[in-house]
Scaffold this motif. Structure first.
Motif, PDB file in Angstrom:
ATOM      1  N   UNK A 197       0.805  -1.208  -0.029  1.00  0.00           N
ATOM      2  CA  UNK A 197       0.045   0.041   0.025  1.00  0.00           C
ATOM      3  C   UNK A 197       0.864   1.194  -0.078  1.00  0.00           C
ATOM      4  N   UNK A 198       0.434   2.418  -0.500  1.00  0.00           N
ATOM      5  CA  UNK A 198       1.153   3.399  -0.676  1.00  0.00           C
ATOM      6  C   UNK A 198       1.231   4.289   0.815  1.00  0.00           C
ATOM      7  N   UNK A 248       8.649 -11.430  -8.855  1.00  0.00           N
ATOM      8  CA  UNK A 248       9.046 -12.081  -7.738  1.00  0.00           C
ATOM      9  C   UNK A 248       8.769 -11.141  -6.508  1.00  0.00           C
ATOM     10  N   UNK A 249       9.069  -9.729  -6.618  1.00  0.00           N
ATOM     11  CA  UNK A 249       9.042  -9.002  -5.486  1.00  0.00           C
ATOM     12  C   UNK A 249       8.684  -7.358  -5.861  1.00  0.00           C
ATOM     13  N   UNK A 250       8.164  -6.762  -4.936  1.00  0.00           N
ATOM     14  CA  UNK A 250       7.488  -5.335  -5.131  1.00  0.00           C
ATOM     15  C   UNK A 250       8.095  -4.533  -3.829  1.00  0.00           C
ATOM     16  N   UNK A 251       8.636  -3.516  -4.160  1.00  0.00           N
ATOM     17  CA  UNK A 251       9.004  -2.330  -2.941  1.00  0.00           C
ATOM     18  C   UNK A 251       8.678  -1.000  -3.355  1.00  0.00           C
ATOM     19  N   UNK A 252       8.283  -0.212  -2.512  1.00  0.00           N
ATOM     20  CA  UNK A 252       8.110   1.327  -2.556  1.00  0.00           C
ATOM     21  C   UNK A 252       9.133   1.877  -1.799  1.00  0.00           C
ATOM     22  N   UNK A 253       9.635   3.134  -2.523  1.00  0.00           N
ATOM     23  CA  UNK A 253      10.829   3.905  -1.689  1.00  0.00           C
ATOM     24  C   UNK A 253       9.940   4.430  -0.497  1.00  0.00           C
ATOM     25  N   UNK A 254      10.727   5.025   0.575  1.00  0.00           N
ATOM     26  CA  UNK A 254      10.070   5.401   1.799  1.00  0.00           C
ATOM     27  C   UNK A 254       9.042   6.640   1.602  1.00  0.00           C
ATOM     28  N   UNK A 255       9.523   7.302   0.532  1.00  0.00           N
ATOM     29  CA  UNK A 255       8.603   8.774   0.173  1.00  0.00           C
ATOM     30  C   UNK A 255       7.399   8.336  -0.676  1.00  0.00           C
ATOM     31  N   UNK A 256       7.286   7.008  -1.258  1.00  0.00           N
ATOM     32  CA  UNK A 256       6.359   6.767  -1.834  1.00  0.00           C
ATOM     33  C   UNK A 256       6.297   6.944  -3.240  1.00  0.00           C
ATOM     34  N   UNK A 257       7.387   7.804  -3.788  1.00  0.00           N
ATOM     35  CA  UNK A 257       7.601   8.291  -5.025  1.00  0.00           C
ATOM     36  C   UNK A 257       7.983   7.485  -6.138  1.00  0.00           C
ATOM     37  N   UNK A 258       8.511   6.184  -5.626  1.00  0.00           N
ATOM     38  CA  UNK A 258       9.148   5.242  -6.611  1.00  0.00           C
ATOM     39  C   UNK A 258       8.909   4.026  -6.263  1.00  0.00           C
ATOM     40  N   UNK A 259       8.632   3.132  -7.223  1.00  0.00           N
ATOM     41  CA  UNK A 259       8.223   1.636  -7.075  1.00  0.00           C
ATOM     42  C   UNK A 259       9.216   0.929  -7.790  1.00  0.00           C
ATOM     43  N   UNK A 297      14.554  -7.756  -3.211  1.00  0.00           N
ATOM     44  CA  UNK A 297      15.163  -6.676  -3.236  1.00  0.00           C
ATOM     45  C   UNK A 297      15.066  -5.605  -2.064  1.00  0.00           C
ATOM     46  N   UNK A 298      15.866  -4.707  -1.765  1.00  0.00           N
ATOM     47  CA  UNK A 298      15.624  -3.862  -0.864  1.00  0.00           C
ATOM     48  C   UNK A 298      15.942  -2.204  -1.389  1.00  0.00           C
ATOM     49  N   UNK A 299      15.245  -1.490  -1.140  1.00  0.00           N
ATOM     50  CA  UNK A 299      15.413   0.128  -1.337  1.00  0.00           C
ATOM     51  C   UNK A 299      16.087   0.877  -0.146  1.00  0.00           C
ATOM     52  N   UNK A 300      17.088   1.310  -0.367  1.00  0.00           N
ATOM     53  CA  UNK A 300      17.888   2.122   0.726  1.00  0.00           C
ATOM     54  C   UNK A 300      16.981   3.051   0.885  1.00  0.00           C
ATOM     55  N   UNK A 301      17.144   3.651   2.380  1.00  0.00           N
ATOM     56  CA  UNK A 301      16.640   4.623   3.075  1.00  0.00           C
ATOM     57  C   UNK A 301      16.296   5.965   2.513  1.00  0.00           C
ATOM     58  N   UNK A 302      17.418   6.396   1.617  1.00  0.00           N
ATOM     59  CA  UNK A 302      17.383   7.348   0.773  1.00  0.00           C
ATOM     60  C   UNK A 302      16.887   7.310  -0.442  1.00  0.00           C
ATOM     61  N   UNK A 303      16.447   6.147  -1.082  1.00  0.00           N
ATOM     62  CA  UNK A 303      15.753   5.893  -2.254  1.00  0.00           C
ATOM     63  C   UNK A 303      16.729   5.941  -3.616  1.00  0.00           C
ATOM     64  N   UNK A 304      17.967   6.309  -3.178  1.00  0.00           N
ATOM     65  CA  UNK A 304      18.869   6.572  -4.143  1.00  0.00           C
ATOM     66  C   UNK A 304      19.375   5.380  -4.667  1.00  0.00           C
TER      67      UNK A 304
END
Length: 349
Positions: A197-198, A248-259, A297-304
């Motif tokens: 969820x967003x 296989x996997x889905x992830x959102x960045x912490x700010x919700x701007x990228x998936x 996969x994992x998105x780092x906290x900064x989303x970069x």
């Protein structure tokens, strides 16, 4: 600046891996460094409590609870049975009162209580999915792959790749019981695998493993009724892709701007810009991950930066993300990790 993070990587233990690898996370450099291993049988999925104090891991016997120490190390608390076969997904509610497990092997959905000391308590509710799919050996019977509460904590969503359904249960927060209230009937042989969820709770994103797309839904739980309105379907693969590819996997960045979505078989990651107002996705690109079978996969906290967990290769590869140019640039050396399945992180300071 100066913030410290720790990451936990779960691996199958059929070979030399012991279970959970504790890693120091360098957010600035976008890499993980293995520190120590914690023995546990086949931790196929993990989650951290909302409070950040405890880690819960799937294990062969059920669920194991750990206290997260000041330096990120783990202290064993207790083991709890789920009255079924080993789960493949686990999540908690916002107040750390309940924990939910999804059973791939036996199609069982389980709700257990959490105690104030972080230990896992008794089973509060359990149900076996029923029904048949259409593809022998894969989607011909129930296989639950994700169990998570809606953001308003009113409903428990259970994705079932075996019967092409997402079952929605009304959740009684007072006693932890569930009651089937609705079903999202997905396309035949689509295999709905995971839903996220967003951050604002208004949109849901469902990956369909075999059809290789993301379904975008507007979500509302007003008046005690779950409403999922399909907005669009967006592919997770490029114009050319491997025939044996599966999301296989889905992830959102912490700010919700990228998936992000990983494609096993195709060995690629699709990444998107997300419109916060409409919930719609804009494809940035689909690029290779320099490994085999990116199961997670994992998105780092900064989303970069991101990390791809390559299950078959036994490696974790790291990438810088350029959303404007649609590029993934590999950096650093891959971290050798046998059969990595999942990865979560926690901020220490």
């Amino acid at each position: 600046m100066g913030e410290k993070y720790v990451a936990y990587v779960g691996s199958y233990t059929h070979g030399k891996a012991k279970g959970i690898t504790i890693c120091d996370m360098d957010v600035e450099k976008g890499v993980l460094t293995a520190r120590e291993e914690v023995e546990i049988g086949n931790p196929s999925y993990m989650c951290i409590s909302t409070s950040g104090k405890y880690l819960y891991s799937v294990a062969d016997f059920g669920i194991r609870a750990f206290e997260i120490m000041e330096d990120g190390s783990l202290r064993f608390i207790n083991d709890a049975t789920i009255n079924g076969m080993r789960a493949c997904h686990v999540s908690v509610d916002k107040n750390d009162r309940y924990i939910f497990t999804a059973g791939y092997h036996d199609g069982k959905l389980t709700v257990l209580e959490l105690n104030p000391d972080g230990s896992v308590g008794k089973v509060k509710s359990e149900v076996f999915h029923k029904g048949m799919g259409s593809i022998a050996e894969r989607t011909f019977r129930p296989h639950i792959t994700c169990a998570t509460l809606t953001p308003d904590q009113k409903f428990l969503v259970a994705c079932d790749v075996g019967i092409d359904q997402v079952k929605i249960y009304q959740f009684n927060y007072g006693n932890g019981t569930i009651k089937l209230i609705d079903i999202l009937r997905c396309e035949l042989e689509s295999a709905p695998r995971s839903m996220v969820f967003s951050p604002d709770g208004k949109f849901a994103y469902l990956i369909c493993q075999l059809k290789k797309y993301v379904e975008v839904y507007a979500y509302s739980g007003e008046a005690g009724v779950p409403e999922f309105t399909l907005i669009e379907r967006v592919s997770t693969v490029g114009k050319t892709f491997s025939k044996n590819s599966a999301v296989a996997a889905i992830k959102l960045s912490l700010d919700g701007k990228h998936m992000f979505c990983t494609n096993a078989g195709d060995n690629s990651i699709a990444f998107y810009n997300r419109d916060i107002e409409s919930g719609r996705l804009e494809v940035c690109n689909v690029l290779p991950i320099s490994g085999d079978y990116p199961k997670e996969m994992m998105v780092f906290p900064d989303g970069k930066r991101i990390a791809s967990l390559n299950h078959v290769t036994g490696s974790i590869t790291f990438f810088d993300v350029d959303y404007e140019k649609g590029l993934l640039v590999m950096h650093g050396k891959p971290l050798k990790t046998e059969t990595p399945n999942c990865c979560i992180y926690k901020k220490l300071s």
